[in-house]
Design a protein around this motif. Structure first.
Motif, PDB file in Angstrom:
ATOM      1  N   ASN A   1       1.072  38.675 -72.581  1.00  0.00           N
ATOM      2  CA  ASN A   1       0.772  37.757 -71.847  1.00  0.00           C
ATOM      3  C   ASN A   1       0.175  36.512 -72.811  1.00  0.00           C
ATOM      4  O   ASN A   1       0.003  35.465 -71.978  1.00  0.00           O
ATOM      5  CB  ASN A   1      -0.616  38.207 -71.181  1.00  0.00           C
ATOM      6  CG  ASN A   1       0.155  39.305 -69.989  1.00  0.00           C
ATOM      7  OD1 ASN A   1       0.762  39.193 -69.540  1.00  0.00           O
ATOM      8  ND2 ASN A   1      -1.125  40.196 -70.038  1.00  0.00           N
ATOM      9  N   SER A   2       0.706  36.300 -74.070  1.00  0.00           N
ATOM     10  CA  SER A   2       0.489  35.297 -74.802  1.00  0.00           C
ATOM     11  C   SER A   2       1.200  34.074 -74.433  1.00  0.00           C
ATOM     12  O   SER A   2       2.441  34.166 -73.894  1.00  0.00           O
ATOM     13  CB  SER A   2       0.533  35.471 -76.188  1.00  0.00           C
ATOM     14  OG  SER A   2       2.043  35.936 -76.721  1.00  0.00           O
ATOM     15  N   LYS A   3       0.821  32.918 -74.874  1.00  0.00           N
ATOM     16  CA  LYS A   3       1.638  31.507 -74.765  1.00  0.00           C
ATOM     17  C   LYS A   3       1.304  30.591 -75.867  1.00  0.00           C
ATOM     18  O   LYS A   3       0.339  30.365 -76.076  1.00  0.00           O
ATOM     19  CB  LYS A   3       1.299  30.863 -73.401  1.00  0.00           C
ATOM     20  CG  LYS A   3       2.073  29.722 -73.249  1.00  0.00           C
ATOM     21  CD  LYS A   3       1.808  29.005 -71.820  1.00  0.00           C
ATOM     22  CE  LYS A   3       2.695  27.657 -71.814  1.00  0.00           C
ATOM     23  NZ  LYS A   3       2.253  26.832 -70.421  1.00  0.00           N
ATOM     24  N   VAL A   4       2.326  30.583 -76.653  1.00  0.00           N
ATOM     25  CA  VAL A   4       2.152  29.654 -77.819  1.00  0.00           C
ATOM     26  C   VAL A   4       3.433  28.477 -77.581  1.00  0.00           C
ATOM     27  O   VAL A   4       4.482  28.675 -77.233  1.00  0.00           O
ATOM     28  CB  VAL A   4       2.815  30.437 -79.086  1.00  0.00           C
ATOM     29  CG1 VAL A   4       2.749  29.734 -80.336  1.00  0.00           C
ATOM     30  CG2 VAL A   4       1.725  31.809 -79.276  1.00  0.00           C
ATOM     31  N   VAL A   5       2.728  27.219 -77.699  1.00  0.00           N
ATOM     32  CA  VAL A   5       3.569  25.978 -77.630  1.00  0.00           C
ATOM     33  C   VAL A   5       3.163  25.295 -78.908  1.00  0.00           C
ATOM     34  O   VAL A   5       2.069  24.707 -79.010  1.00  0.00           O
ATOM     35  CB  VAL A   5       3.060  25.207 -76.053  1.00  0.00           C
ATOM     36  CG1 VAL A   5       3.647  23.998 -76.145  1.00  0.00           C
ATOM     37  CG2 VAL A   5       3.288  26.028 -75.095  1.00  0.00           C
TER      38      VAL A   5
END
Length: 137
Positions: free
Chosen positions: A89-93
């Motif tokens: 469920n991670s989000k890396v921008v």
């Protein structure tokens, strides 16, 4: 006689820095201890140890550490000496620089990734104090 097994520093919550859910920290963090973020950090994080961003955690800044596991959100560049794990469920921008990467199905990553036997420059710690020169006119 049985000996009691000692917990490692990462397992021992007494040695881990934690930003709790509902807490917002603004500023840079420099630590030698493991660090878990369940709240929000706006600033850069440098650690000689492991950084964990929990499922409710948000970091807006750059991270430089030995290991990392991300379940929440990171907006910034991350440099990891060893293993970086992006949970489902991670989000890396932002960009990633690491030697080992594990991305679980469902994780979101928007940026560039460079992998090598890279050792992140742990000496990039920001100056925590500065001197100001005052001149009289």
């Amino acid at each position: 006689m049985m000996k009691r097994r000692e917990k490692s520093s990462i397992e021992n919550s007494e040695n881990m820095n934690i930003i709790l859910e509902g807490t917002k920290f603004i500023g840079d963090v420099v630590t030698n201890s493991p660090f878990r973020i369940n709240g929000e950090v706006v600033g850069n994080i440098i650690s000689q140890s492991k950084i964990e961003i929990g499922s409710t955690g948000i970091v807006c800044g750059n991270i430089n550490c030995s290991e990392a596991a991300i379940e929440g959100i990171l907006e910034g560049t991350i440099e990891v000496n060893n293993l970086l794990v992006l949970r489902e469920n991670s989000k890396v921008v932002g960009d990633i620089l690491t030697s080992k990467l594990h991305i679980e199905e469902g994780a979101i990553f928007l940026g560039e990734c460079k992998m090598s036997g890279h050792q992140a420059n742990m000496n990039k710690a920001p100056q925590l104090t500065s001197s100001v020169e005052i001149t009289e006119e």
